[in-house]
Design a protein around this motif. Structure first.
Motif, PDB file in Angstrom:
ATOM      1  N   PRO A 127     101.204  21.568  45.042  1.00 44.91           N
ATOM      2  CA  PRO A 127     100.597  22.252  43.677  1.00 44.91           C
ATOM      3  C   PRO A 127     101.618  22.780  42.886  1.00 44.91           C
ATOM      4  O   PRO A 127     102.756  22.874  43.277  1.00 44.91           O
ATOM      5  N   GLY A 128     101.224  22.541  41.347  1.00 47.69           N
ATOM      6  CA  GLY A 128     102.235  23.015  40.499  1.00 47.69           C
ATOM      7  C   GLY A 128     102.734  22.008  39.879  1.00 47.69           C
ATOM      8  O   GLY A 128     103.432  21.940  38.777  1.00 47.69           O
ATOM      9  N   ILE A 129     102.450  20.812  40.127  1.00 52.86           N
ATOM     10  CA  ILE A 129     102.754  19.291  39.513  1.00 52.86           C
ATOM     11  C   ILE A 129     102.100  19.397  38.159  1.00 52.86           C
ATOM     12  O   ILE A 129     101.269  19.985  37.997  1.00 52.86           O
ATOM     13  N   GLY A 130     103.031  18.845  37.081  1.00 54.45           N
ATOM     14  CA  GLY A 130     102.659  18.959  35.887  1.00 54.45           C
ATOM     15  C   GLY A 130     102.646  17.443  35.252  1.00 54.45           C
ATOM     16  O   GLY A 130     102.229  16.419  35.691  1.00 54.45           O
ATOM     17  N   PRO A 131     103.899  17.433  34.180  1.00 51.09           N
ATOM     18  CA  PRO A 131     103.959  16.110  33.251  1.00 51.09           C
ATOM     19  C   PRO A 131     104.160  14.760  34.415  1.00 51.09           C
ATOM     20  O   PRO A 131     104.988  14.993  35.420  1.00 51.09           O
ATOM     21  N   LEU A 132     103.653  13.646  33.911  1.00 54.03           N
ATOM     22  CA  LEU A 132     103.487  12.444  34.551  1.00 54.03           C
ATOM     23  C   LEU A 132     103.966  11.367  33.827  1.00 54.03           C
ATOM     24  O   LEU A 132     103.174  11.289  32.766  1.00 54.03           O
ATOM     25  N   ARG A 133     105.166  10.696  34.058  1.00 56.07           N
ATOM     26  CA  ARG A 133     105.481   9.476  33.093  1.00 56.07           C
ATOM     27  C   ARG A 133     105.985   8.415  33.957  1.00 56.07           C
ATOM     28  O   ARG A 133     106.603   8.651  34.970  1.00 56.07           O
ATOM     29  N   PHE A 134     105.792   7.110  33.661  1.00 55.25           N
ATOM     30  CA  PHE A 134     106.341   6.078  34.124  1.00 55.25           C
ATOM     31  C   PHE A 134     107.481   5.430  33.232  1.00 55.25           C
ATOM     32  O   PHE A 134     107.768   5.439  32.078  1.00 55.25           O
ATOM     33  N   ASN A 135     108.536   4.536  34.336  1.00 58.55           N
ATOM     34  CA  ASN A 135     109.595   4.185  33.427  1.00 58.55           C
ATOM     35  C   ASN A 135     109.095   2.811  32.783  1.00 58.55           C
ATOM     36  O   ASN A 135     107.820   2.482  33.057  1.00 58.55           O
ATOM     37  N   ASP A 136     109.839   2.056  31.968  1.00 61.19           N
ATOM     38  CA  ASP A 136     109.492   1.150  31.166  1.00 61.19           C
ATOM     39  C   ASP A 136     108.936   0.019  32.055  1.00 61.19           C
ATOM     40  O   ASP A 136     108.036  -0.699  31.460  1.00 61.19           O
ATOM     41  N   THR A 137     109.175  -0.394  33.214  1.00 63.31           N
ATOM     42  CA  THR A 137     108.507  -1.282  34.125  1.00 63.31           C
ATOM     43  C   THR A 137     107.357  -0.892  34.947  1.00 63.31           C
ATOM     44  O   THR A 137     106.584  -1.903  35.195  1.00 63.31           O
ATOM     45  N   GLY A 138     107.078   0.332  34.952  1.00 68.07           N
ATOM     46  CA  GLY A 138     105.980   0.910  35.367  1.00 68.07           C
ATOM     47  C   GLY A 138     106.178   0.918  36.877  1.00 68.07           C
ATOM     48  O   GLY A 138     105.115   1.285  37.834  1.00 68.07           O
TER      49      GLY A 138
ATOM     50  N   SER B   5      97.720  13.528  37.343  1.00 67.66           N
ATOM     51  CA  SER B   5      98.571  14.675  38.422  1.00 67.66           C
ATOM     52  C   SER B   5      97.434  16.023  38.171  1.00 67.66           C
ATOM     53  O   SER B   5      97.110  16.186  37.208  1.00 67.66           O
ATOM     54  N   ASP B   6      97.210  16.761  39.335  1.00 66.65           N
ATOM     55  CA  ASP B   6      96.385  17.700  39.272  1.00 66.65           C
ATOM     56  C   ASP B   6      97.178  19.137  39.793  1.00 66.65           C
ATOM     57  O   ASP B   6      97.799  18.952  40.848  1.00 66.65           O
ATOM     58  N   ALA B   7      97.476  19.932  38.862  1.00 63.19           N
ATOM     59  CA  ALA B   7      98.125  21.028  39.028  1.00 63.19           C
ATOM     60  C   ALA B   7      97.780  21.881  40.274  1.00 63.19           C
ATOM     61  O   ALA B   7      98.507  22.510  40.834  1.00 63.19           O
ATOM     62  N   ASP B   8      96.612  22.014  40.283  1.00 71.18           N
ATOM     63  CA  ASP B   8      96.054  22.955  41.392  1.00 71.18           C
ATOM     64  C   ASP B   8      96.221  22.368  42.961  1.00 71.18           C
ATOM     65  O   ASP B   8      96.672  23.168  43.868  1.00 71.18           O
ATOM     66  N   THR B   9      95.860  21.285  43.214  1.00 70.66           N
ATOM     67  CA  THR B   9      95.926  20.702  44.450  1.00 70.66           C
ATOM     68  C   THR B   9      97.166  19.921  44.800  1.00 70.66           C
ATOM     69  O   THR B   9      97.525  19.698  45.872  1.00 70.66           O
ATOM     70  N   GLY B  10      98.017  19.479  43.741  1.00 73.33           N
ATOM     71  CA  GLY B  10      99.309  18.782  43.919  1.00 73.33           C
ATOM     72  C   GLY B  10      98.936  17.396  44.254  1.00 73.33           C
ATOM     73  O   GLY B  10      99.905  16.524  44.872  1.00 73.33           O
ATOM     74  N   ILE B  11      97.886  17.033  43.931  1.00 71.59           N
ATOM     75  CA  ILE B  11      97.295  15.475  44.313  1.00 71.59           C
ATOM     76  C   ILE B  11      97.345  14.468  43.061  1.00 71.59           C
ATOM     77  O   ILE B  11      96.956  15.200  42.181  1.00 71.59           O
ATOM     78  N   ILE B  12      98.092  13.536  43.161  1.00 69.50           N
ATOM     79  CA  ILE B  12      97.930  12.394  42.253  1.00 69.50           C
ATOM     80  C   ILE B  12      96.785  11.577  42.568  1.00 69.50           C
ATOM     81  O   ILE B  12      96.951  10.622  43.413  1.00 69.50           O
TER      82      ILE B  12
ATOM     83  N   ALA C 154     107.779  22.217  37.797  1.00 69.32           N
ATOM     84  CA  ALA C 154     108.746  23.248  37.347  1.00 69.32           C
ATOM     85  C   ALA C 154     108.830  24.464  38.358  1.00 69.32           C
ATOM     86  O   ALA C 154     109.841  25.258  38.212  1.00 69.32           O
ATOM     87  N   SER C 155     107.920  24.867  38.779  1.00 63.45           N
ATOM     88  CA  SER C 155     107.703  26.094  39.852  1.00 63.45           C
ATOM     89  C   SER C 155     108.699  25.923  41.041  1.00 63.45           C
ATOM     90  O   SER C 155     109.237  26.687  41.442  1.00 63.45           O
ATOM     91  N   LYS C 156     108.882  24.666  41.235  1.00 63.62           N
ATOM     92  CA  LYS C 156     109.597  24.467  42.529  1.00 63.62           C
ATOM     93  C   LYS C 156     110.961  23.772  42.148  1.00 63.62           C
ATOM     94  O   LYS C 156     111.591  23.094  43.234  1.00 63.62           O
TER      95      LYS C 156
END
Length: 186
Positions: free
Chosen positions: A143-154, A118-125, A162-164
């Motif tokens: 834009p503004g995205i941050g932490p990225l996690r997957f569930n157990d199955t992926g 995840s890229d915080a500036d562009t908002g692109i994954i 957080a800003s939005k």
């Protein structure tokens, strides 16, 4: 039982992130040093508790993800706008991938068979193929995205903005946003 310190292990300059390999052979430590030759990762052998490598990767904070099977480590370089790919067997850099100006979080999905950044500036994954190290696709969030996690199955990835006050849900089987969910403040 009591908890007691049994060893102190040097892990490089400005350690901030720790990731244990799936096979528990190596402990990967992200070093957010301001010194270019020390900003990257330190690799510790968990059996001997010795440092086996210190690999400079680029400037800024470093997040670490390992491919399933542990063949490659992927290290973000937040101020460099890149992800460094490291071969776990040789402990050497094999690729440098430009992902955007501020790669803030990284995760591997077994079901998706890819690394997601995840890229915080562009908002692109950015979706990276873990074998070819090529960019497979780019998923637009905001834009503004941050932490990225997957569930157990992926299957489902969650990316926080957080800003939005929003959580984006990624469908790893299709490399696209499945839902945008409004959540409470920050």
């Amino acid at each position: 039982g009591r908890f007691a310190v049994t060893n102190n292990v040097p892990v490089g300059d400005a350690p901030t992130r720790v990731v244990l390999q799936h096979d528990e052979r190596y402990l990967w430590v992200g070093n957010d040093s301001r010194k270019p030759d020390q900003s990257g990762v330190t690799v510790i052998d968990t059996t001997t508790l010795q440092q086996v490598a210190q690999i400079p990767t680029g400037a800024g904070h470093h997040e670490i993800a390992l491919s399933d099977g542990g063949q490659f480590a992927f290290v973000t370089n937040r101020d460099g706008g890149t992800v460094t790919v490291i071969d776990v067997q040789s402990l050497s850099k094999v690729a440098e991938i430009e992902t955007g100006p501020k790669p803030i979080s990284i995760a591997y999905s077994e079901l998706g068979g890819a690394v997601y950044v995840s890229d915080a500036d562009t908002g692109i994954i950015t979706v990276i193929d873990p074998e070819s190290h090529e960019i497979r696709s780019r998923i637009e969030a905001e834009p503004g995205i941050g932490p990225l996690r997957f569930n157990d199955t992926g299957r489902r990835g969650m990316v926080v903005n957080a800003s939005k006050d929003t959580v984006f849900v990624i469908d790893a089987s299709a490399d696209q946003i499945a839902h945008a969910i409004s959540v409470g403040k920050q």
